[in-house]
Design a protein around this motif. Structure first.
Motif, PDB file in Angstrom:
ATOM      1  N   GLY A  11       0.822  -1.206   0.000  1.00 29.07           N
ATOM      2  CA  GLY A  11       0.000   0.000   0.000  1.00 29.07           C
ATOM      3  C   GLY A  11       0.856   1.256   0.000  1.00 29.07           C
ATOM      4  N   GLY A  12       1.218   1.708  -1.169  1.00 32.16           N
ATOM      5  CA  GLY A  12       2.022   2.919  -1.279  1.00 32.16           C
ATOM      6  C   GLY A  12       1.163   4.170  -1.205  1.00 32.16           C
ATOM      7  N   SER A  13       1.813   5.309  -1.042  1.00 33.37           N
ATOM      8  CA  SER A  13       1.086   6.576  -0.959  1.00 33.37           C
ATOM      9  C   SER A  13       0.540   7.002  -2.312  1.00 33.37           C
ATOM     10  CB  SER A  13       2.009   7.665  -0.409  1.00 33.37           C
ATOM     11  OG  SER A  13       3.184   7.760  -1.198  1.00 33.37           O
ATOM     12  N   THR A  14       1.151   6.508  -3.400  1.00 39.66           N
ATOM     13  CA  THR A  14       0.718   6.872  -4.747  1.00 39.66           C
ATOM     14  C   THR A  14      -0.034   5.729  -5.422  1.00 39.66           C
ATOM     15  OG1 THR A  14       2.689   8.266  -4.940  1.00 39.66           O
ATOM     16  CG2 THR A  14       1.493   7.793  -6.965  1.00 39.66           C
ATOM     17  N   ILE A  28       0.329 -13.474 -10.772  1.00 38.93           N
ATOM     18  CA  ILE A  28      -0.280 -12.245 -11.294  1.00 38.93           C
ATOM     19  C   ILE A  28       0.216 -11.057 -10.470  1.00 38.93           C
ATOM     20  CG2 ILE A  28      -2.458 -10.931 -11.464  1.00 38.93           C
ATOM     21  CD1 ILE A  28      -3.884 -13.548 -12.052  1.00 38.93           C
ATOM     22  N   THR A  29       0.443  -9.936 -11.129  1.00 39.57           N
ATOM     23  CA  THR A  29       0.705  -8.672 -10.434  1.00 39.57           C
ATOM     24  C   THR A  29      -0.330  -7.653 -10.884  1.00 39.57           C
ATOM     25  OG1 THR A  29       2.260  -7.926 -12.143  1.00 39.57           O
ATOM     26  CG2 THR A  29       3.188  -9.074 -10.230  1.00 39.57           C
ATOM     27  N   LYS A  30      -0.615  -6.703 -10.010  1.00 42.41           N
ATOM     28  CA  LYS A  30      -1.615  -5.682 -10.325  1.00 42.41           C
ATOM     29  C   LYS A  30      -1.243  -4.390  -9.619  1.00 42.41           C
ATOM     30  CE  LYS A  30      -4.962  -6.829 -12.100  1.00 42.41           C
ATOM     31  NZ  LYS A  30      -5.344  -6.933 -13.533  1.00 42.41           N
ATOM     32  N   VAL A  31      -1.466  -3.259 -10.301  1.00 40.12           N
ATOM     33  CA  VAL A  31      -1.215  -1.951  -9.694  1.00 40.12           C
ATOM     34  C   VAL A  31      -2.368  -1.014 -10.023  1.00 40.12           C
ATOM     35  CG1 VAL A  31       0.166  -1.236 -11.699  1.00 40.12           C
ATOM     36  CG2 VAL A  31       0.420  -0.017  -9.529  1.00 40.12           C
ATOM     37  N   LEU A  32      -2.792  -0.255  -9.014  1.00 41.85           N
ATOM     38  CA  LEU A  32      -3.855   0.734  -9.182  1.00 41.85           C
ATOM     39  C   LEU A  32      -3.513   1.975  -8.362  1.00 41.85           C
ATOM     40  CD1 LEU A  32      -7.124  -1.424  -8.801  1.00 41.85           C
ATOM     41  CD2 LEU A  32      -6.289  -0.352 -10.908  1.00 41.85           C
ATOM     42  N   PRO A  33      -3.963   3.171  -8.803  1.00 46.53           N
ATOM     43  CA  PRO A  33      -3.774   4.365  -7.976  1.00 46.53           C
ATOM     44  C   PRO A  33      -4.393   4.159  -6.599  1.00 46.53           C
ATOM     45  CG  PRO A  33      -4.523   4.976 -10.176  1.00 46.53           C
ATOM     46  CD  PRO A  33      -4.647   3.477 -10.075  1.00 46.53           C
ATOM     47  N   GLY A 107      10.708   4.817  -4.884  1.00 44.86           N
ATOM     48  CA  GLY A 107       9.252   4.827  -4.952  1.00 44.86           C
ATOM     49  C   GLY A 107       8.708   6.188  -5.345  1.00 44.86           C
ATOM     50  N   GLY A 108       7.390   6.302  -5.282  1.00 38.15           N
ATOM     51  CA  GLY A 108       6.749   7.545  -5.670  1.00 38.15           C
ATOM     52  C   GLY A 108       7.032   8.685  -4.722  1.00 38.15           C
ATOM     53  N   GLN A 109       7.108   8.380  -3.413  1.00 39.58           N
ATOM     54  CA  GLN A 109       7.257   9.427  -2.413  1.00 39.58           C
ATOM     55  C   GLN A 109       8.498   9.273  -1.537  1.00 39.58           C
ATOM     56  OE1 GLN A 109       5.355  12.005  -2.316  1.00 39.58           O
ATOM     57  NE2 GLN A 109       3.513  11.451  -3.436  1.00 39.58           N
ATOM     58  N   ASP A 110       9.217   8.173  -1.664  1.00 39.07           N
ATOM     59  CA  ASP A 110      10.437   8.013  -0.862  1.00 39.07           C
ATOM     60  C   ASP A 110      11.444   7.148  -1.607  1.00 39.07           C
ATOM     61  OD1 ASP A 110       9.988   5.240  -0.413  1.00 39.07           O
ATOM     62  OD2 ASP A 110       8.810   5.626   1.364  1.00 39.07           O
ATOM     63  N   SER A 111      12.660   7.147  -1.116  1.00 42.50           N
ATOM     64  CA  SER A 111      13.690   6.239  -1.631  1.00 42.50           C
ATOM     65  C   SER A 111      14.337   5.546  -0.446  1.00 42.50           C
ATOM     66  CB  SER A 111      14.736   6.991  -2.465  1.00 42.50           C
ATOM     67  OG  SER A 111      15.289   8.076  -1.744  1.00 42.50           O
ATOM     68  N   THR A 135      12.967  10.898  -5.702  1.00 40.80           N
ATOM     69  CA  THR A 135      11.822   9.995  -5.753  1.00 40.80           C
ATOM     70  C   THR A 135      11.124  10.100  -7.102  1.00 40.80           C
ATOM     71  OG1 THR A 135      10.163  11.579  -4.973  1.00 40.80           O
ATOM     72  CG2 THR A 135      11.462  10.450  -3.286  1.00 40.80           C
ATOM     73  N   GLY A 136      10.165   9.196  -7.314  1.00 41.04           N
ATOM     74  CA  GLY A 136       9.389   9.225  -8.543  1.00 41.04           C
ATOM     75  C   GLY A 136       8.602  10.509  -8.711  1.00 41.04           C
ATOM     76  N   LYS A 137       8.173  11.083  -7.593  1.00 40.20           N
ATOM     77  CA  LYS A 137       7.404  12.330  -7.664  1.00 40.20           C
ATOM     78  C   LYS A 137       8.237  13.444  -8.281  1.00 40.20           C
ATOM     79  CE  LYS A 137       3.764  14.815  -6.901  1.00 40.20           C
ATOM     80  NZ  LYS A 137       2.511  14.544  -7.652  1.00 40.20           N
ATOM     81  N   PHE A 138       9.523  13.472  -7.966  1.00 38.62           N
ATOM     82  CA  PHE A 138      10.432  14.472  -8.516  1.00 38.62           C
ATOM     83  C   PHE A 138      10.464  14.359 -10.045  1.00 38.62           C
ATOM     84  CE2 PHE A 138      14.812  15.919  -9.574  1.00 38.62           C
ATOM     85  CZ  PHE A 138      14.733  17.211  -9.069  1.00 38.62           C
TER      86      PHE A 138
END
Length: 266
Positions: A11-14, A28-33, A107-111, A135-138
């Motif tokens: 459960g990531g922040s993004t 199986i892998t899955k990703v959603l916002p 990750g999206g918000q941290d490394s 981070t990915g956000k950058f």
């Protein structure tokens, strides 16, 4: 027990990522916002995963959650720290089957930089979660300013002739610096390559104390999908940096492996 299905949820922040495994293999892998309702997002993922696998939710023997929002996911049987989950995940995501000495997770918000022992246990770790730089956000923010998408950043960066120097380590100040470079008619390619070098410099400062000659370094997280960033980190650390299999799902895969272990103990 290992012929049963196990599910790991990161459960990531993004984004929320999930991995279904059976017999120590990823099914199986899955990703959603992530959205505003973690449980609703996870419920949607479960429906999609079980439909694709041709199973029912009751066929999943155990579910474990990790990541930023793990404690707000009510459907799981247990939770585990993300550092432990990422360490476990390398058992399936390592490119050559060998345990890496260092994991660099962007990750999206941290490394995160995670040092592992020869058995894959966590020796030490350091995390940058106070600033979006590195981070990915950058990358996402800079890509938007340059009117491109995050999935094309590496492609543009590879065409750079004269990388720009980007000094700011704060994403807010970096935006101003990027706008100034645009005003100076610097190319998108050179700006993005300079961004990768700037990020790699920041990340390598965290990782260098754990990296030594002959030690395997594995890159995970969404950032590992960006070859421009991975190659810039290689240059900064002066060593090979391998891209993990299923890089975005390393934490979820680790959580699924832990789910299998936990179930066997019951």
């Amino acid at each position: 027990m290992m012929d049963k299905y196990y599910l790991g949820i990161d459960g990531g922040s993004t984004y929320i990522k999930a991995a279904l495994i059976k017999n120590n293999e990823v099914v199986i892998t899955k990703v959603l916002p992530t959205g505003i309702d973690n449980d609703a997002t996870v419920e949607k993922m479960l429906k999609e995963i079980t439909k694709e696998a041709g199973i029912s939710q009751s066929d999943i023997a155990y579910m474990t959650a990790t990541g930023y929002s793990r404690r707000s996911i009510s459907v799981v049987d247990d939770t585990i720290s993300e550092i432990t989950a990422h360490a476990y995940g390398t058992r399936l995501t390592s490119t050559d089957g060998n345990i890496p000495s260092v994991v660099i997770d962007i990750g999206g918000q941290d490394s995160k930089i995670i040092a592992l022992d020869e058995n894959g246990g966590v020796k030490n770790f350091v995390m940058n979660d106070k600033c979006a730089a590195g981070t990915g956000k950058f990358i996402e923010v800079i890509a938007a300013i340059l009117e491109t998408t995050i999935d094309r950043v590496a492609e543009y960066s590879a065409k750079s002739v004269s990388p720009c120097q980007i000094n700011s380590t704060c994403v807010v100040f970096a935006q101003t610096e990027i706008i100034s470079l645009i005003a100076q008619k610097k190319s998108r390619e050179d700006i993005l390559c300079g961004m990768h070098i700037s990020m790699a410099t920041r990340i390598s400062k965290l990782a260098r104390r754990y990296v030594s000659k002959g030690k395997k370094v594995l890159m995970t997280g969404g950032g590992a999908l960006n070859d421009g960033l991975r190659l810039a980190i290689e240059d900064a650390l002066m060593c090979d940096v391998a891209k993990a299999n299923y890089p975005q799902f390393n934490g979820a895969i680790g959580a699924a492996l832990i789910a299998a272990e936990q179930k066997e103990k019951l």
